[in-house]
Design a protein around this motif. Structure first.
Motif, PDB file in Angstrom:
ATOM      1  N   THR A 191       1.164  -0.987  -0.163  1.00 21.17           N
ATOM      2  CA  THR A 191      -0.211   0.280  -0.142  1.00 21.17           C
ATOM      3  C   THR A 191       0.381   1.600   0.394  1.00 21.17           C
ATOM      4  O   THR A 191       1.329   2.114  -0.712  1.00 21.17           O
ATOM      5  CB  THR A 191      -1.008   0.346   1.332  1.00 21.17           C
ATOM      6  N   GLN A 192       1.575   1.615   0.839  1.00 23.94           N
ATOM      7  CA  GLN A 192       2.739   2.408   1.057  1.00 23.94           C
ATOM      8  C   GLN A 192       3.663   2.835  -0.434  1.00 23.94           C
ATOM      9  O   GLN A 192       3.548   3.999  -0.910  1.00 23.94           O
ATOM     10  CB  GLN A 192       4.007   1.904   2.184  1.00 23.94           C
ATOM     11  N   ARG A 200       2.172   6.737  -6.002  1.00 19.98           N
ATOM     12  CA  ARG A 200       0.995   7.985  -7.026  1.00 19.98           C
ATOM     13  C   ARG A 200       1.635   9.360  -6.835  1.00 19.98           C
ATOM     14  O   ARG A 200       1.476   9.941  -7.886  1.00 19.98           O
ATOM     15  CB  ARG A 200      -0.134   7.869  -6.885  1.00 19.98           C
ATOM     16  N   TYR A 201       2.299   9.130  -5.766  1.00 19.19           N
ATOM     17  CA  TYR A 201       2.443  10.756  -5.170  1.00 19.19           C
ATOM     18  C   TYR A 201       3.655  11.305  -5.909  1.00 19.19           C
ATOM     19  O   TYR A 201       3.614  12.574  -6.669  1.00 19.19           O
ATOM     20  CB  TYR A 201       3.517  10.585  -3.739  1.00 19.19           C
ATOM     21  N   ILE A 234       2.152   8.645   4.938  1.00 13.86           N
ATOM     22  CA  ILE A 234       2.417   7.647   4.465  1.00 13.86           C
ATOM     23  C   ILE A 234       3.050   6.396   5.382  1.00 13.86           C
ATOM     24  O   ILE A 234       2.294   5.371   5.471  1.00 13.86           O
ATOM     25  CB  ILE A 234       2.937   8.369   2.651  1.00 13.86           C
ATOM     26  N   LEU A 290      -4.758   9.457  -2.790  1.00 10.57           N
ATOM     27  CA  LEU A 290      -4.066   8.859  -2.129  1.00 10.57           C
ATOM     28  C   LEU A 290      -5.002   8.341  -0.809  1.00 10.57           C
ATOM     29  O   LEU A 290      -4.468   7.330  -0.166  1.00 10.57           O
ATOM     30  CB  LEU A 290      -2.508   8.763  -1.402  1.00 10.57           C
ATOM     31  N   GLN A 336       0.896   4.147  -2.813  1.00 10.70           N
ATOM     32  CA  GLN A 336       1.177   5.800  -2.583  1.00 10.70           C
ATOM     33  C   GLN A 336       1.965   6.288  -3.125  1.00 10.70           C
ATOM     34  O   GLN A 336       1.923   7.608  -3.771  1.00 10.70           O
ATOM     35  CB  GLN A 336       0.680   6.045  -0.930  1.00 10.70           C
TER      36      GLN A 336
END
Length: 238
Positions: free
Chosen positions: A20-21, A27-28, A89, A116, A24
């Motif tokens: 997940t991290q 995407r960041y 995050i 996010l 994220q």
């Protein structure tokens, strides 16, 4: 590409990131590159450089003893969201406030937070000098973080007024960190800070010297600080 670079850098730095991290952070990174074409967010854009010099560098501010569930954190002069967003995050349990003087950057940050699906994040458009005089923010945070380019005496005047008594100001500094810590002794005292811990940092594949400086806040900041916009830079407390 970015995901691989980040996983490699995280492993070298000695931290584990969940799927997940990683998603994220990825995407960041995508949003950072996309928005960087419209507004100036960062000069660092290569996947490997963003992974090491932005994401891992931001995470160096993390301290398990300080970043607990419900800990309130403000990132002062956050720019493109560093170090605040990577910390959020990495440690989703914190409550984060991102403060920046440029509204375009705040719009970018709000987009990242929404995309996010991050909870307990507030994006505030304000200069540090004004934000620290707002009752909602003054002396109301457990931790203030900053990776701003100002020297430490100036940063202390911007950031320590946000920190509650018993809290901490964490500054991410480059190679002159020892000089800056000495230069900031008076400013730290005036702003209500006391003991200072310097933690040298080694980033993966980078040879430069840098450190995380942790300042304890033990007394309230006098009401006269921070001084009006521009004054701390022109006339630092040294």
């Amino acid at each position: 590409m970015f995901k691989e670079e980040l996983q490699k850098a995280a492993a070298e730095y000695g931290i584990n990131l969940t799927e997940t991290q990683i998603a994220q952070y990825n995407r960041y990174f995508e949003l950072l590159i996309e928005w960087n074409e419209k507004i100036n967010l960062t000069a660092i854009t290569a996947p490997k450089d963003v992974a090491i010099k932005h994401i891992i560098d931001s995470i160096t501010a993390y301290d398990a003893a300080l970043f607990q569930a419900g800990t309130t954190v403000i990132d002062v002069g956050t720019g493109a969201g560093f170090p605040g967003l990577p910390l959020k995050i990495f440690c989703p349990e914190i409550k984060l406030t991102l403060m920046d003087s440029l509204n375009k950057r705040i719009k970018f940050l709000q987009t990242v937070v929404e995309e996010l699906g991050l909870k307990d994040v507030e994006c505030v458009h304000a200069r540090a000098e004004e934000g620290a005089r707002n009752k909602k923010y003054r002396e109301s945070f457990d931790i203030a973080v900053s990776r701003a380019v100002a020297r430490l005496p100036i940063l202390c005047e911007y950031c320590l007024p946000f920190v509650k008594k018993g809290g901490h100001f964490i500054a991410l500094k480059g190679m002159q960190y020892n000089d800056e810590a000495e230069e900031a002794v008076k400013a730290i005292k005036v702003m209500g800070g006391s003991s200072t811990e310097i933690r040298p940092v080694k980033l993966p594949e980078i040879d430069d010297k840098r450190a995380v400086i942790i300042i304890n806040k033990t007394m309230p900041t006098p009401k006269t600080y921070p001084r009006k916009a521009g004054t701390p830079t022109k006339n630092p407390i040294v």
